[in-house]
Design a protein around this motif. Structure first.
Motif, PDB file in Angstrom:
ATOM      1  N   PHE A 170      12.324 -33.114 -25.880  1.00  0.00           N
ATOM      2  CA  PHE A 170      13.683 -33.053 -26.421  1.00  0.00           C
ATOM      3  C   PHE A 170      13.916 -34.160 -27.452  1.00  0.00           C
ATOM      4  CE2 PHE A 170      15.900 -30.792 -22.563  1.00  0.00           C
ATOM      5  CZ  PHE A 170      15.096 -29.695 -22.767  1.00  0.00           C
ATOM      6  N   ASP A 171      12.941 -35.088 -27.592  1.00  0.00           N
ATOM      7  CA  ASP A 171      13.080 -36.135 -28.624  1.00  0.00           C
ATOM      8  C   ASP A 171      12.677 -35.621 -30.014  1.00  0.00           C
ATOM      9  OD1 ASP A 171      10.293 -36.147 -28.756  1.00  0.00           O
ATOM     10  OD2 ASP A 171      10.054 -38.144 -27.881  1.00  0.00           O
ATOM     11  N   LYS A 172      12.418 -34.279 -30.118  1.00  0.00           N
ATOM     12  CA  LYS A 172      12.114 -33.585 -31.383  1.00  0.00           C
ATOM     13  C   LYS A 172      10.672 -33.767 -31.841  1.00  0.00           C
ATOM     14  CE  LYS A 172      16.832 -34.747 -32.732  1.00  0.00           C
ATOM     15  NZ  LYS A 172      17.677 -35.453 -33.701  1.00  0.00           N
ATOM     16  N   GLU A 194      15.439 -30.301 -30.419  1.00  0.00           N
ATOM     17  CA  GLU A 194      14.526 -30.308 -29.273  1.00  0.00           C
ATOM     18  C   GLU A 194      13.378 -29.295 -29.432  1.00  0.00           C
ATOM     19  OE1 GLU A 194      17.812 -30.018 -29.246  1.00  0.00           O
ATOM     20  OE2 GLU A 194      18.728 -30.792 -27.400  1.00  0.00           O
ATOM     21  N   ILE A 195      12.174 -29.705 -29.010  1.00  0.00           N
ATOM     22  CA  ILE A 195      11.027 -28.793 -28.927  1.00  0.00           C
ATOM     23  C   ILE A 195      11.018 -28.227 -27.509  1.00  0.00           C
ATOM     24  CG2 ILE A 195       8.495 -28.616 -28.908  1.00  0.00           C
ATOM     25  CD1 ILE A 195       8.480 -30.790 -31.101  1.00  0.00           C
ATOM     26  N   THR A 209       4.614 -25.299 -32.400  1.00  0.00           N
ATOM     27  CA  THR A 209       5.779 -25.772 -31.651  1.00  0.00           C
ATOM     28  C   THR A 209       7.003 -24.954 -32.034  1.00  0.00           C
ATOM     29  OG1 THR A 209       6.144 -27.453 -33.376  1.00  0.00           O
ATOM     30  CG2 THR A 209       4.986 -28.158 -31.377  1.00  0.00           C
ATOM     31  N   GLY A 210       7.832 -24.648 -31.051  1.00  0.00           N
ATOM     32  CA  GLY A 210       9.075 -23.923 -31.295  1.00  0.00           C
ATOM     33  C   GLY A 210      10.250 -24.807 -30.929  1.00  0.00           C
ATOM     34  N   SER A 211      11.308 -24.741 -31.747  1.00  0.00           N
ATOM     35  CA  SER A 211      12.392 -25.717 -31.586  1.00  0.00           C
ATOM     36  C   SER A 211      13.776 -25.075 -31.600  1.00  0.00           C
ATOM     37  CB  SER A 211      12.291 -26.747 -32.715  1.00  0.00           C
ATOM     38  OG  SER A 211      13.437 -27.570 -32.783  1.00  0.00           O
ATOM     39  N   ILE A 237      14.394 -21.078 -31.235  1.00  0.00           N
ATOM     40  CA  ILE A 237      13.150 -20.426 -30.804  1.00  0.00           C
ATOM     41  C   ILE A 237      12.818 -20.975 -29.423  1.00  0.00           C
ATOM     42  CG2 ILE A 237      10.657 -20.251 -31.206  1.00  0.00           C
ATOM     43  CD1 ILE A 237      11.269 -20.347 -34.212  1.00  0.00           C
ATOM     44  N   ILE A 238      12.698 -20.093 -28.446  1.00  0.00           N
ATOM     45  CA  ILE A 238      12.456 -20.582 -27.080  1.00  0.00           C
ATOM     46  C   ILE A 238      11.142 -20.074 -26.476  1.00  0.00           C
ATOM     47  CG2 ILE A 238      14.854 -21.154 -26.489  1.00  0.00           C
ATOM     48  CD1 ILE A 238      13.270 -17.920 -25.371  1.00  0.00           C
TER      49      ILE A 238
END
Length: 430
Positions: A170-172, A194-195, A209-211, A237-238
């Motif tokens: 969640f720190d990107k 967030e990722i 990675t999706g964010s 994107i989950i």
């Protein structure tokens, strides 16, 4: 007739020399290692519909017709390998799991658990901002991967190699680690939110990675540089996953759509439109012919991966569908729902063949063992359950967690299970 799927070779026997066969039990197949132009290459013969009843001699003949590397002199060897696969497929599934260890894994709830391919170690992510690496056979902690500044949500090994770990936070940022030493190789920075999902490509050269920032990004494992940004979704994107070849990536979004991307160009090939609610999960089947999507609209859909057309809507759930999984051969599709039930559908007939009832709360995760003989579910009722996918019978309830179970996983052999819970612990079942 058994369908034999394989990479077709150009008929240039003089330039190709078969070196050896490798057996792949799940999904059943034979890997050919051959030399062409001085280079060592591999191709697979996928035997996805193999059963203990398959006529071996006839199958060998089909393979010989389609594959120039398999000459008459190799026929008996191939027949022997197929019989070994049949033997493995014919073994009855009667294992009962027992609690081996409770690991007081983290000081805050767990988010996810994942095995390496060998099953010798596994990882846990947590709200405590760390990912931990564990030895499966002893339950000992091997490494604590520290450095993220917020929840470590998405975690994965670079299977089948298992020497690297990716963590999305969640720190990107996403971090790439050595599974052996715990050293951080790279920190991938670029997302603005967030990722929440990530995946290695099969070659282990890229991490996707999706964010929550509506984009997916691809990162070069070697250099640590950003390789691509995939833009086009209008909401978070989950879910994302590569196909087994690594030339396609799917991204599922809260915008109700799934996008199919060409890799490495980053071109969007299809947008899968039809769901009337947020996407919760999207997966390719083994031979990359189908995509399954689960949605908050209470349905699961099957899509033709080549044309992007919806070929089936799988209905029956009375609440949101939270997860979807194919078995290793792609013949069965399982769905998990907030209605407390799971369902198994035939990918061919698109009919529901089993309804899994017994949980007292929503089911957030569902997965098959590699053999396709058992399903594992994780629920908010604090239990995980094992099911027979053909009959829908619950064969065992894994009880003992003090809070909801977020994540669960089988090892490749199917003889060990990990469950991760909001109670800050994970459990090893053997």
């Amino acid at each position: 007739m058994l369908c034999v799927s394989m990479v077709t070779a150009v008929r240039t026997e003089s330039t190709m020399r078969l070196k050896r066969f490798l057996l792949r039990y799940f999904p059943p197949g034979i890997i050919l290692e051959y030399e062409k132009g001085g280079e060592l290459k591999t191709k697979s013969i996928d035997l996805l519909e193999l059963s203990p009843e398959t006529d071996v001699e006839r199958l060998v003949e089909e393979i010989r017709v389609a594959e120039p590397l398999i000459t008459a002199s190799r026929s008996q060897q191939v027949a022997l390998l197929i019989r070994r696969l049949q033997e493995k497929l014919g073994q009855p599934e009667q294992r009962r799991f027992y609690l081996f260890k409770v690991l007081r894994a983290h000081i805050l709830p767990l988010t996810n658990v994942a095995f390496n391919k060998a099953g010798s170690s596994f990882i846990t992510g947590s709200y405590d901002r760390t990912c931990k690496v564990w030895d499966t056979s002893s339950g000992e902690e091997l490494h604590t991967l520290e450095g993220h500044r917020n929840v470590v949500y998405a975690i994965q090994f670079n299977n089948p190699y298992g020497d690297k770990i990716a963590t999305g936070s969640f720190d990107k940022t996403c971090k790439l680690w050595s599974a052996e030493t715990g050293e951080c190789f790279h920190t991938f920075k670029g997302h603005t939110a967030e990722i929440v999902c990530l995946a290695f490509n099969p070659q282990s050269t890229l991490v996707a990675t999706g964010s929550m920032d509506t984009t997916a990004k691809l990162w070069d494992v070697k250099s640590g540089e950003e390789a691509l940004t995939l833009s086009g979704h209008s909401a978070e994107i989950i879910s994302l996953s590569f196909n087994t070849v690594g030339d396609r990536l799917i991204t599922g979004s809260f915008d109700h759509t799934v996008s199919v991307w060409d890799i490495p160009s980053g071109r969007k090939i299809h947008t899968l439109i039809g769901h009337r609610g947020e996407i919760s999960s999207a997966q390719f089947n083994w031979d990359c012919s189908l995509v399954a999507t689960a949605s908050m609209d209470k349905s699961c859909r099957l899509w033709d991966a080549t044309s992007g057309k919806c070929v089936a809507t799988l209905t029956g759930h009375e609440d949101e569908v939270l997860d979807v999984a194919f078995d290793s051969t792609g013949q069965l599709v399982a769905t998990a729902s907030a209605d407390g039930t799971a369902r198994v559908y035939s990918a061919a007939s698109r009919k529901c063949i089993a309804k899994l009832e017994g949980h007292d709360g929503e089911i957030s995760k569902i997965c098959f063992n590699a053999q396709g003989t058992r399903l594992l579910t994780a629920s908010s009722d604090k239990t995980s359950r094992l099911w027979d996918p053909q009959t829908g019978q619950c064969v065992q309830a894994l009880e003992g967690h003090m809070d909801e179970i977020f994540s669960c996983a089988f090892n490749y052999e199917g003889n060990i299970i990990i469950t991760g819970s909001k109670d800050n612990t994970c459990r090893i079942w053997r």
